[in-house]
Design an enzyme around this catalytic site. Structure first.
Site, mmCIF file in Angstrom:
data_model
loop_
_atom_site.group_PDB
_atom_site.id
_atom_site.type_symbol
_atom_site.label_atom_id
_atom_site.label_comp_id
_atom_site.label_asym_id
_atom_site.label_seq_id
_atom_site.Cartn_x
_atom_site.Cartn_y
_atom_site.Cartn_z
ATOM 1 C CG ASP A 1 -37.734 -20.176 15.830
ATOM 2 O OD1 ASP A 1 -37.602 -20.718 16.944
ATOM 3 O OD2 ASP A 1 -37.674 -20.808 14.762
ATOM 4 C CD GLU B 1 -38.146 -28.916 21.565
ATOM 5 O OE1 GLU B 1 -38.252 -29.875 20.782
ATOM 6 O OE2 GLU B 1 -38.132 -27.738 21.181
ATOM 7 C CE LYS C 1 -40.677 -25.884 20.281
ATOM 8 N NZ LYS C 1 -39.605 -25.096 19.620
ATOM 9 C CB THR D 1 -42.149 -28.686 18.147
ATOM 10 O OG1 THR D 1 -41.308 -28.107 17.160
ATOM 11 C CG2 THR D 1 -41.371 -29.700 18.977
ATOM 12 C CG PHE E 1 -40.969 -27.692 11.826
ATOM 13 C CD1 PHE E 1 -41.771 -27.233 12.846
ATOM 14 C CD2 PHE E 1 -39.648 -27.994 12.110
ATOM 15 C CE1 PHE E 1 -41.278 -27.071 14.132
ATOM 16 C CE2 PHE E 1 -39.134 -27.833 13.387
ATOM 17 C CZ PHE E 1 -39.946 -27.364 14.401
#
Length: 313
Positions: A16, A89, A125, A149, A171
């Site tokens: 990440d 993203e 994303k 996400t 998350f």
């Protein structure tokens, strides 16, 4: 064997980070980025040229195109260091616009193709809003795979499974943050650790539901605050982990047993749940944590997108 190597026996490890120089040390399969990670990276001298190059070559085409080019440049550099996929993203400001999200995703895939990167190595994303999930459903039908996400609720996971998205990123750490903050002085850190952590419990419930009902969507736990949250989810399809926590796993020689198991989930009594738009929105409304954290996450990504745009001049 250290815990990182042990974890890799039953879980795909994902880095990440937007800092591709850190990747070789941990040999992850995949990597994920977001606006906050890219912003952090371009402030380092070794990455500043990527931003300067994108502005110099494409500034006349507007900030959206510069952003697309910057994201693709980072993605291409990351892919040089990993064998798998990079998650890139879509602008968080499009989180409630299905058509604009689809258009932006197609453009990102086009730009990767120009650089010789096939769509099999890219996950697009987007936030797990109703509109984002519908955009992902359309993109998946076109063969463009997606990573949903900012996922905090079971309802979001159910809708993503129905949309046949490739992967979701629940998350863990941000769920934990919300419950800890709301409990205040009553929070018992030891009692709420590892398997009792509310973020861990959320991912475990989603994983077991998917495996029970043959839902192919991959589950990738994300946003970890400590090693205990990671080890409690050993066996999850994927886990995306920051370089700091990857280094702690690599330095720990303690045994790491498998915590999640698809075969065990198939034997569980878990009813099938489905959602249409109305029931999804109601379920989200009933879940204060998920509603607040989704909105907060989108706002935070938008703030960092504005900062990136400011750096573009």
């Amino acid at each position: 064997m250290n815990q990182l190597d042990a974890l890799k026996q039953f879980t795909t490890v994902v880095a990440d980070t937007g800092d591709f120089h850190q990747l070789a040390a941990y040999a992850p399969q995949d990597a994920t980025t977001n606006p906050s990670l890219i912003l952090k990276a371009v402030q380092k001298p070794e990455y500043a040229p990527l931003l300067a190059d994108a502005v110099a070559k494409h500034g006349a085409q507007g900030k959206d195109e510069v952003m697309n080019r910057l994201l693709v440049a980072f993605g291409c550099e990351i892919l040089k260091h990993i064998p798998g996929r990079v998650s890139t993203e879509v602008d968080a400001r499009l989180s409630f616009d299905t058509e604009a999200t689809v258009a932006r995703a197609r453009r990102i895939i086009e730009l990767f193709a120009v650089e010789g990167v096939g769509k099999d190595r890219v996950l697009i994303k987007m936030a797990s809003t109703w509109e984002g999930i519908q955009a992902a459903a359309q993109l998946e039908r076109e063969g463009i795979h997606c990573n949903l996400t900012l996922l905090f609720s079971f309802a979001q996971a159910v809708a993503c499974g129905q949309a046949k998205v490739q992967l979701i990123s629940p998350f863990v750490g941000r769920i934990y943050d919300w419950y800890k903050k709301n409990a205040g002085a009553a929070w018992d850190e030891a009692a709420m650790a590892e398997a009792n952590d509310p973020g861990v419990q959320s991912v475990r419930a989603i994983y077991n539901f998917y495996k029970k009902h043959g839902i192919a969507t991959e589950v990738m736990g994300a946003s970890f605050r400590n090693v205990g949250q990671i080890t409690a989810l050993a066996g999850c399809d994927l886990l995306t982990i920051s370089p700091d926590l990857l280094s702690k796993l690599a330095a720990n020689e303690a045994p790491l047993p498998q915590a999640l198991d698809a075969a065990a989930a198939q034997a569980m009594d878990i009813p099938l749940v489905t959602h249409d738009e109305a029931s999804f929105r109601f379920a989200m409304n009933e879940d204060a944590m998920a509603t607040e954290k989704l909105a907060e996450g989108i706002r935070a990504f938008v703030v960092d997108t504005h900062k990136l745009e400011a750096m573009m001049g």
